[in-house]
Design an enzyme around this catalytic site. Structure first.
Site, mmCIF file in Angstrom:
data_model
loop_
_atom_site.group_PDB
_atom_site.id
_atom_site.type_symbol
_atom_site.label_atom_id
_atom_site.label_comp_id
_atom_site.label_asym_id
_atom_site.label_seq_id
_atom_site.Cartn_x
_atom_site.Cartn_y
_atom_site.Cartn_z
ATOM 1 N N CYS A 82 44.875 67.443 24.942
ATOM 2 C CA CYS A 82 46.128 67.355 25.679
ATOM 3 C C CYS A 82 46.272 66.025 26.404
ATOM 4 O O CYS A 82 45.415 65.641 27.204
ATOM 5 C CB CYS A 82 46.190 68.512 26.669
ATOM 6 S SG CYS A 82 47.548 68.424 27.825
ATOM 7 N N CYS A 104 51.453 74.568 20.384
ATOM 8 C CA CYS A 104 51.015 74.304 21.757
ATOM 9 C C CYS A 104 52.003 73.308 22.350
ATOM 10 O O CYS A 104 52.150 72.188 21.844
ATOM 11 C CB CYS A 104 49.604 73.737 21.755
ATOM 12 S SG CYS A 104 48.964 73.349 23.399
ATOM 13 N N CYS A 125 40.579 66.132 31.850
ATOM 14 C CA CYS A 125 41.841 66.215 31.118
ATOM 15 C C CYS A 125 42.522 64.851 31.011
ATOM 16 O O CYS A 125 42.678 64.147 32.010
ATOM 17 C CB CYS A 125 42.765 67.216 31.812
ATOM 18 S SG CYS A 125 44.396 67.368 31.064
ATOM 19 N N GLU A 173 53.868 65.805 24.477
ATOM 20 C CA GLU A 173 53.240 66.149 23.211
ATOM 21 C C GLU A 173 53.386 67.631 22.881
ATOM 22 O O GLU A 173 53.442 68.482 23.775
ATOM 23 C CB GLU A 173 51.740 65.835 23.270
ATOM 24 C CG GLU A 173 51.423 64.417 23.608
ATOM 25 C CD GLU A 173 49.965 64.216 23.976
ATOM 26 O OE1 GLU A 173 49.593 63.077 24.266
ATOM 27 O OE2 GLU A 173 49.201 65.212 23.975
ATOM 28 N N CYS A 196 50.795 65.373 34.882
ATOM 29 C CA CYS A 196 50.376 66.550 35.655
ATOM 30 C C CYS A 196 49.835 66.097 36.997
ATOM 31 O O CYS A 196 49.133 65.088 37.098
ATOM 32 C CB CYS A 196 49.299 67.323 34.892
ATOM 33 S SG CYS A 196 48.797 68.866 35.692
ATOM 34 N N CYS A 220 42.884 67.379 36.895
ATOM 35 C CA CYS A 220 41.602 67.950 36.479
ATOM 36 C C CYS A 220 40.772 66.857 35.815
ATOM 37 O O CYS A 220 41.275 66.085 34.996
ATOM 38 C CB CYS A 220 41.827 69.115 35.519
ATOM 39 S SG CYS A 220 42.728 70.495 36.276
#
Length: 356
Positions: free
Chosen positions: A347, A108, A122, A95, A115, A119
């Protein structure tokens, strides 16, 4: 070998392009023309290279392809934010977000597919890690979002066309875990033979990997750095950022001191406020104590909720009290409102839904 099975021509260095044309009895000048088409004009096919002969273009097409990050889907928010889903050659999606604010456009962009850091707040972290993005795939996001900005495809928000003013590596992924490709993408974005943007308009954000912060400092970056902190004690940070168990704040702090001593640059501390978790005045005091170690500016960020995380935004009264506490201690503080709430602009949300 054909199509996407062929290597991406953008993976070739300048010297490798020269070598390719020499090996095929073409003039060196062809390599310079090709390089310009790739990075300054950001072409996505050999047929666009109109000042090369048909034979030269055919030669390139027989040996190489373009692994483009193609805009596949987009969502526009009522506040003017645009979120774009980029389809990659191997069918993954990442994205990029175009954010209009105060007469500027900020892009951004993502650095990884998924990932590995997981976290807890997220959406990207819930997907797991798939792969690093190549620097050309990062470059593609910037090109497309810059085009959206310059063409002013946001009617009713800002009447005058604006070009891209800032780039933040704050999308999907941890940039410092794909450091080489991130740095190479910045080179292509900023060099004269590329997009020619100033590195002072670029910020790379990281959750804080001490060894990589030190390497970045040694490399004397011209771009800006931001630390995604979100909690200023190990006790709380361990609960939301698993990497903190491996790299506690003491080691992150030492690396940040090294970064400042080496570069003499101030960096940004990003702090998302989660309701009733890290938004008390005691938390503000902890953040102030953390920030006395180096010259920083602090971005207080409103949380854009992600489902099934258990986290919620802080209430406005607490946000104001938190920021006022820091301001009274002579810290530079900005409050960043969440953008694109109505289009899954947090995100990883769009890509996660696409994957499902």
């Amino acid at each position: 070998m054909s199509g996407n099975l062929l290597p991406d021509i953008r993976e070739l260095s300048r010297d490798e392009l020269i070598g390719f044309f020499r090996d095929h009895k073409e003039t060196v000048f062809r390599s310079e023309q090709t390089y310009q088409w790739l990075w300054q004009k950001a072409c996505t096919s050999f047929m666009e290279m109109t000042n090369l002969s048909k034979i030269s273009r055919q030669l390139l097409a027989e040996h190489f392809s373009f692994h483009i990050a193609k805009p596949e889907t987009s969502q526009k928010s009522k506040d003017g934010t645009v979120k774009v889903g980029f389809s990659l050659h191997d069918k993954w999606m990442v994205e990029g977000v175009l954010i209009p604010k105060e007469g500027r456009y900020t892009a951004c962009i993502s650095s990884q597919v998924g990932c590995a850091l997981a976290c807890h707040f997220c959406a990207t972290g819930k997907q797991g890690f798939k792969r690093n993005l190549k620097y050309a795939e990062i470059f593609d996001q910037v090109v497309h979002l810059s085009k959206l900005a310059s063409e002013n495809q946001l009617p009713g928000v800002y009447p005058k066309a604006m070009s891209l003013s800032n780039i933040v590596y704050m999308g999907m992924g941890e940039p410092l875990m794909n450091y080489d490709n991130v740095v190479k993408s910045i080179e292509k974005i900023t060099q004269e033979e590329g997009l020619g943007m100033s590195p002072q308009r670029i910020t790379v954000s990281s959750v804080g990997i001490p060894g990589m912060i030190r390497q970045m400092a040694d490399d004397d970056p011209k771009y800006h750095f931001a630390l995604s902190l979100h909690a200023a004690t190990d006790q709380k940070r361990n609960q939301i950022i698993p990497l903190n168990l491996k790299h506690p704040l003491s080691s992150v702090t030492d690396a940040l001191k090294y970064y400042h001593a080496k570069t003499n640059k101030r960096f940004t501390v990003e702090y998302i406020l989660f309701g009733n978790f890290n938004d008390s005045l005691a938390d503000a005091k902890d953040l102030a104590l953390f920030c006395i170690n180096f010259p920083v500016k602090i971005n207080i960020i409103e949380y854009n909720p992600v489902s099934n995380t258990g986290f919620k935004p802080s209430v406005p009264e607490k946000v104001k009290a938190f920021a006022d506490y820091l301001d009274k201690r002579n810290l530079v503080v900005n409050i960043r409102k969440s953008r694109g709430k109505d289009i899954e602009a947090a995100c990883g949300q769009l890509a996660a839904n696409k994957e499902q």
